[in-house]
Scaffold this motif. Structure first.
Motif, PDB file in Angstrom:
ATOM      1  N   LEU A 103      71.007  51.694 -35.147  1.00 23.80           N
ATOM      2  CA  LEU A 103      70.397  50.370 -35.303  1.00 23.80           C
ATOM      3  C   LEU A 103      69.370  50.383 -36.440  1.00 23.80           C
ATOM      4  O   LEU A 103      69.354  49.493 -37.289  1.00 23.80           O
ATOM      5  CB  LEU A 103      69.700  49.948 -33.993  1.00 23.80           C
ATOM      6  N   LYS A 118      69.453  48.356 -40.054  1.00 24.54           N
ATOM      7  CA  LYS A 118      68.374  47.412 -40.360  1.00 24.54           C
ATOM      8  C   LYS A 118      67.717  47.762 -41.702  1.00 24.54           C
ATOM      9  O   LYS A 118      67.431  46.876 -42.521  1.00 24.54           O
ATOM     10  CB  LYS A 118      67.331  47.446 -39.236  1.00 24.54           C
ATOM     11  N   VAL A 150      63.895  47.813 -30.979  1.00 22.94           N
ATOM     12  CA  VAL A 150      64.754  48.944 -30.617  1.00 22.94           C
ATOM     13  C   VAL A 150      64.200  49.636 -29.373  1.00 22.94           C
ATOM     14  O   VAL A 150      64.943  49.992 -28.454  1.00 22.94           O
ATOM     15  CB  VAL A 150      64.875  49.941 -31.793  1.00 22.94           C
ATOM     16  N   SER A 203      69.851  54.163 -31.152  1.00 14.97           N
ATOM     17  CA  SER A 203      68.625  53.738 -31.846  1.00 14.97           C
ATOM     18  C   SER A 203      68.703  54.027 -33.338  1.00 14.97           C
ATOM     19  O   SER A 203      68.369  53.188 -34.174  1.00 14.97           O
ATOM     20  CB  SER A 203      67.408  54.490 -31.292  1.00 14.97           C
TER      21      SER A 203
END
Lengths: 499, 499
Positions: free
Chosen positions: A422, A426, A380, A419
């Motif tokens: 993401l 995840k 990231v 960010s």
């Protein structure tokens, strides 16, 4: 700060004013404040999304709390409860305006030293409870890093965790009984000061972690445990995250139960070292670093128990911690322990070298996903160009992944937002939780549907509707995706604990 | 056994038959039984209030569980989940008929020896879980006395406790995540195999202890802890209950945390001694008793931990336990420990000398109310003429007060009913709980209003309605006062664990 957007379901300003007049008549001991300063204090928590309430209410009696809820229900006025305001998610921001119900004055603490209970008001400060317990030889273990100022009401509302959770559990594990009010104003008690109790449905644990949306907590009974007699502190450095996290795995596999096992990644340590380099204080550290030297990853570990136990465990712990380490230090006394702790205590502030704004995401991943998560934070970083320093409670997989950026740089803001998305995706993909100890509030509300299915969220909402039919208690939270990035933050406000 | 009284809100027999035909089409792997034997097995739990279901359903897959709930919701058919049927309150009796959903076959157990979790099916037997954990050095502490046959699904449904709760907690303290179905048939997961998790409302803990009324549990993840290395067992005798319970207070005041602290009153020990006197086996006991000698009250205590810890604690424990004792024994090995345990393990059966029927009330009182409660059991004995032998878990105040009587003696039945009411009222008056580990079910339903206010019960019912709008899941329990005494019991039925 923007004005209250009065939702169609809530009272109009005129109705609100009339309700407030009515409430004043019911108040004989408590205080109702409508001044700018009081309202601004009550407008935000540490995530700094601010919204002014109409009034700040400090009830003095149970009858006054009941009156607030009765009047608010009748007139349909939002009510948001508040302790210190140290929540990190906007859970305490009165985003629909209305009344803030401030319990910080309900801070009485009584220790039952024979049965091992603390009987406390919702406004009692976490560390004060443990301090009172400690005087009688007892221990209240949950230790969020806000423990010096956060109140037990808030700790319960978000089921606060802390550093010692892997060994000692979280707030929920210590709440024996709650007193308070249903959103509709009826007084209730969930549980009693007893160690076993299974009568009826367990609304105590439904309230815990429900972020002030299902009831108003006025008092709690907390379980205490005997205070550990001794502890010892270790600090170890590893060439990278993989070596540190493999060590975590070896420790847990050996069924060693650390009271503290804090992981610090290279980015975090780099911030810390750079700060000391700038200040010319590298020499003050309990290990030697040359200027510009690459930062290692670290583990800070403590074991506690009775003296003999701690003594006996030292050797195996040194072997486990030291196996893959560049070096290992063990503190021989309290002062040396404090020197080792300094890294962990100050690394969070040191991150501000990487940007003026910090997003702190308290995600949790299973043991086998710890390394994949850390690797992903570096991906990231590469993708967005923003620093992602990460530390956290490795024994329970609860990592604080930070994203650092400059708020006034629009491009960085965009990347910061990206960010977080993401990382959240995840975390869920890795079998983890989007929040381990902060809760959802406003900040995590866009990600709730990543964590839960539609049926699960529908069930939660049905419970909300069942207990709070007028939806007055802490409205606009958790289930309504909130875009933090569209709302200006009150960045100028100084909290008492800001430094 | 009486036939199912089909409430107007549930399907007619013809509709039920049609729904069952429909369900059979959805079943490819599971079994649907309608034979007399299967229905009788599923008609009762150990409180022996029996009611025949229409069918016993053993689903083999998640899809089959979903089908059962979907069809049952549409046709409005009661569904009652079942494990071993070892509940003590009638919680498992399908009192409104309908379908029994039997999960005893869902008994898979998988131990994650690194992270310290047991992943289990709802039908996994408690002791088997601990056995599997033990092989990997881990420990699943909750130990209801039914642990040899009760299933984890049932343990979770009533939040089962056990002997070690004061040190190690109850079932709730070990449930990390649940999988299952909403009453309306949607699959849900509450929590994940993680040590911290605060996303959304906590329905996991709402399900725990809700006695199968708010959802169907299919799987659970349980937290394990490192297995203690050593233990030592003590048995002490006291001239009366007051001396024994004052000793309990001294132990807790010293912040000693016993893994076991079982209290046995004089009536209970008298049953035990008389049984041995009759059998001519007084000489086999680990202490000497002359025939006809007055029975003492007793404390059975264990401490556990690592070897050095146990060794070091022995002396202070002997001093605390022995201070007011007539005599004190400490077991030097496992065989000697088992000899001391024999009293506790067999005293419950020995009570049947006082009557053919036993009511076992799992009440809880605060430490300061232990002696007042015991004194009151003697008053009740005097008033009703029925024996009230009492033993229990003194460190958490969870006493099993028994009332012994002959079922066929109508006058004794009346007195037994009166005894229970007196005891329940006294327990609440003393600040206690009407149930500490068994739950409400049918047996305690008349006393729910003693424990909770109208507003509290209304909130619980609103939650039930919110999650189970058709009221199909385990209907007739908890909130509807049930008169156990009007319903004949299936006294002839032998459970596998009856002796």
């Amino acid at each position: 700060m923007p004005k209250s957007p009065t939702g169609p379901e809530f009272a109009t300003p005129r109705q609100r004013a009339a309700a407030l007049r009515q409430l004043r008549k019911a108040f004989t001991a408590g205080v109702i404040e409508t001044g700018d300063e009081a309202r601004r204090v009550a407008s935000l928590d540490t995530c700094r999304v601010a919204h002014l309430p109409d009034a700040v209410i400090r009830p003095a009696t149970d009858a006054e709390v009941a009156a607030v809820l009765r009047v608010a229900n009748k007139a349909r006025i939002p009510v948001t409860t508040r302790g210190a305001g140290s929540a990190t998610t906007g859970a305490v921001t009165p985003i629909r305006g209305g009344w803030v119900l401030d319990f910080s004055g309900w801070n009485d603490i009584r220790i039952d030293a024979v049965s091992g209970y603390a009987h406390v008001g919702a406004g009692a400060v976490n560390a004060k409870i443990d301090e009172a317990a400690g005087k009688a030889g007892w221990f209240y273990p949950p230790d969020p890093s806000s423990k010096g100022y956060s109140t037990i009401g808030g700790n319960i509302a978000c089921n606060a965790g802390g550093l010692r959770a892997a060994k000692y559990g979280v707030t929920r594990d210590y709440v024996v009984a709650l007193e308070g009010f249903l959103p509709t104003g009826e007084p209730v008690k969930w549980g009693l000061p007893l160690k076993k109790y299974v009568s009826g449905y367990n609304l105590r644990d439904l309230w815990i972690g429900s972020e002030g949306m299902l009831g108003v907590i006025t008092r709690a009974t907390l379980k205490l445990i005997p205070r550990p007699e001794a502890r010892t502190t270790f600090l170890a450095a590893y060439k990278d995250e993989a070596a540190a996290l493999r060590t975590v795995r070896e420790i847990l596999k050996a069924r060693v139960v650390p009271s503290i096992l804090e992981f610090i990644d290279r980015q975090t340590l780099d911030c810390f070292l750079r700060k000391h380099e700038k200040a010319g204080t590298l020499g003050s550290l309990p290990f030697s670093v040359k200027p510009g030297e690459a930062a290692p990853a670290m583990l800070l570990m403590e074991i506690d128990g009775d003296k003999a136990q701690v003594r006996r465990q030292q050797k195996p712990v040194r072997e486990l911690l030291g196996g893959k380490a560049l070096w290992l230090r063990q503190a021989r006394d309290e002062a040396a322990a404090e020197a080792l702790w300094k890294i962990r205590r100050t690394c969070s502030q040191a991150m501000f070298q990487m940007g003026d704004t910090k997003l702190n995401e308290d995600i949790v991943v299973p043991l086998e996903s710890q390394l994949p998560l850390l690797k992903y934070t570096l991906e990231v970083k590469k993708k967005t160009g923003l620093a992602t320093p990460t530390f956290g409670h490795a024994a329970d997989g609860n990592f604080h992944v930070h994203v650092m950026f400059d708020w006034d740089e629009a491009a960085q803001r965009e990347q910061a937002k990206a960010s977080i998305e993401l990382i959240m995706r995840k975390v869920v993909e890795l079998g983890g939780a989007i929040t381990g100890e902060h809760g959802i509030g406003l900040a995590k509300s866009p990600f709730l549907t990543l964590q839960h299915t539609e049926a699960e969220i529908a069930a939660m909402k049905r419970i909300k509707d069942a207990l709070d039919p007028n939806g007055i208690l802490n409205p606009g939270k958790m289930f309504e995706p909130f875009d933090m990035w569209l709302q200006p933050r009150d960045r100028a406000w100084r909290f008492p604990w800001d430094h």
